[in-house]
Design an enzyme around this catalytic site. Structure first.
Site, PDB file in Angstrom:
ATOM      1  N   GLN A   1     -59.187  50.087 -11.033  1.00  0.00           N
ATOM      2  CA  GLN A   1     -59.648  51.082 -12.008  1.00  0.00           C
ATOM      3  C   GLN A   1     -59.128  52.490 -11.712  1.00  0.00           C
ATOM      4  OE1 GLN A   1     -63.872  50.735 -12.456  1.00  0.00           O
ATOM      5  NE2 GLN A   1     -63.680  49.079 -13.930  1.00  0.00           N
TER       6      GLN A   1
ATOM      7  N   ASP B   1     -55.584  52.981 -12.947  1.00  0.00           N
ATOM      8  CA  ASP B   1     -55.324  52.477 -14.295  1.00  0.00           C
ATOM      9  C   ASP B   1     -54.990  53.625 -15.258  1.00  0.00           C
ATOM     10  OD1 ASP B   1     -55.356  51.297 -16.757  1.00  0.00           O
ATOM     11  OD2 ASP B   1     -57.262  50.256 -16.499  1.00  0.00           O
TER      12      ASP B   1
ATOM     13  N   SER C   1     -55.730  53.185 -19.055  1.00  0.00           N
ATOM     14  CA  SER C   1     -57.107  53.510 -19.446  1.00  0.00           C
ATOM     15  C   SER C   1     -57.359  55.010 -19.424  1.00  0.00           C
ATOM     16  CB  SER C   1     -58.111  52.837 -18.501  1.00  0.00           C
ATOM     17  OG  SER C   1     -58.141  51.463 -18.755  1.00  0.00           O
TER      18      SER C   1
ATOM     19  N   TYR D   1     -57.320  41.567 -22.659  1.00  0.00           N
ATOM     20  CA  TYR D   1     -56.570  41.917 -23.864  1.00  0.00           C
ATOM     21  C   TYR D   1     -56.830  40.913 -24.982  1.00  0.00           C
ATOM     22  CZ  TYR D   1     -53.877  45.174 -21.019  1.00  0.00           C
ATOM     23  OH  TYR D   1     -53.507  46.211 -20.204  1.00  0.00           O
TER      24      TYR D   1
ATOM     25  N   ARG E   1     -55.799  44.977 -14.911  1.00  0.00           N
ATOM     26  CA  ARG E   1     -57.070  45.553 -15.393  1.00  0.00           C
ATOM     27  C   ARG E   1     -58.196  44.886 -14.600  1.00  0.00           C
ATOM     28  NH1 ARG E   1     -55.294  47.773 -20.380  1.00  0.00           N
ATOM     29  NH2 ARG E   1     -56.820  49.423 -20.136  1.00  0.00           N
TER      30      ARG E   1
END
Ligand code: NAD
Length: 382
Positions: free
Chosen positions: A128, A131, A134, A229, A123
């Protein structure tokens, strides 16, 4: 020339696919051979002809499809029996549930295949675009609100009409990570009054910036790891949280729970004693239902009514908006392969010194690569 293969998803209740025609064009332009399984896009209304028109070879027989694959891309992992037909040097990329699917991971390692877990993409800013956790969680946040809206016998926005004034629906979101923040934004857009809670205090500002309230609960030290997290709470902290949020739950028309702990069972955050005190007709959506659930009594794949409260546990949420979920997932896969693109060899080359692969690659040439997975399996051997 290396061959990338996209398979049709076989799982019940799965409408997404791993590739759209626009992705095929990009792979072909780079000089890759692309094969797709016949019917791959039928659940999102894309025909085989549309894939063929942009340069994909459409293959009906799965054995035939897999036999020359260098990269096998999918949403859910293929079984060992299917992968037996692929080359031992093939690289399989999909969600893999790596902390639970131990037998499969062990087979992948023994067989020499490379396996890359989409759950373990770091992450970080660099990652991004790859990902998929997400991209799918964000859509899940939207879908959960839509499902709650349909199940609730009320409207979300305030309405002042000649026939009377309607108060806005009260929505409580527990867990304000990627899915929770999207759920908050969606419920706000629909006019609901929204309050949210998360154990990571850094999230409070993000919740407020969406126009929602943040429920302040003092649990002492909570925190998050370097990946963002949440840390697991102690039993004492969980008890404190359950007490402190109970009034908010009883007052809500809709509660959406998205609290997860990466690689571990999610915490149970709503128990039956509190559900019994909710207004009849209220709705709880349990995002974590497939991995154990945040809500006592919710059942994976089902909607159940407990003491007048609907518990929505459908799971696989992003599949409800399969076109956009496929588009986003396919773009994540494409970005991942292009990140490791080697212009001279005209194919992706797995560089084991790269921090993304050191984390996301689980097995490669009979070795375990991700350090946590390596540790997990070495414990099993010893
Ligand atoms: P997740 O799915 O693991 O968890 C969902 C949310 O539940 C988290 O916000 C977590 O704090 C919360 N939670 C856990 N236990 C709880 C409890 N007892 N009560 C209430 N809430 C609880 O997390 P996620 O949504 O995948 O992402 C978490 C965070 O990771 C993000 O908010 C962000 O900070 C980070 N992240 C970073 C990037 C990036 O930099 N590229 C991308 C995605 C996520």
């Amino acid at each position: 020339m290396s061959t990338v293969v996209f398979v049709k998803e076989q799982k019940n209740n799965e409408s997404r696919c791993s590739c759209l025609p626009q992705n095929i064009s990009s792979f072909v332009k780079r000089g890759m051979k692309v094969c797709v399984e016949s019917g791959i896009g039928e659940t999102i209304h894309i025909s085989d002809a549309e894939y063929a028109a942009v340069g994909a070879r459409v293959v009906i027989d799965r054995r035939e499809l897999l036999k020359d694959a260098d990269f096998i891309l999918s949403i859910h992992p293929l079984s060992k029996d299917e992968l037996e037909f692929s080359k031992p040097s093939a690289c399989c990329i999909s969600f893999l549930d790596p902390f639970n699917a131990r037998e499969h991971i062990s087979w992948l390692q023994n067989s020499g295949r490379s396996a890359l877990s989409m759950e373990l993409i770091p992450r970080s800013s660099r990652c991004q675009k790859m990902d998929a956790l997400s991209s799918q969680a964000s859509l899940a946040g939207y879908v959960m609100v839509a499902q709650a809206m349909l199940a609730l016998p009320k409207v979300f926005p305030m309405m002042m009409t000649p026939s009377g004034t309607i108060k806005p629906t009260k929505v409580f979101v527990i867990g304000a990570g990627v899915a929770g923040l999207q759920a908050i934004a969606t419920a706000k857009r629909l006019g609901a009054s929204v309050i949210a809670y998360d154990t990571r205090e850094t999230v409070a500002e993000q919740v407020r910036s969406l126009g929602a309230k943040f429920l302040d609960i003092d649990l002492g030290e909570t925190g998050q790891n370097e990946q963002g997290y949440a840390n697991a709470l102690s039993q004492e902290q969980i008890e404190l949280q359950l007490q402190a949020q109970a009034d908010c739950i009883k007052d809500a028309d809709v509660v959406i729970t998205t609290a997860q702990l990466f690689g571990r069972k999610p915490p149970v955050l709503i128990k039956k004693d509190v559900i019994r005190e909710m207004k009849a007709g209220s709705v709880i959506v349990d995002m974590a239902v497939e991995s154990g659930g945040n809500v006592e009594g919710s059942i994976s794949g089902e909607n159940v009514v407990y003491e007048g409260v609907t518990l929505i546990g459908k799971g696989n949420w992003s599949s409800d908006v399969a076109y956009h979920a496929s588009q986003m997932y396919a773009n994540n896969l494409q970005a991942l392969l292009f990140e490791f693109w080697n212009d001279e060899e005209k194919r992706p080359v797995l560089d084991l010194n790269d921090e993304i692969l050191q984390t996301a690659l689980i097995t490669h040439q009979n070795q375990f690569i991700n350090p946590s997975i390596k540790a997990l399996f070495s414990q099993e051997i010893n």
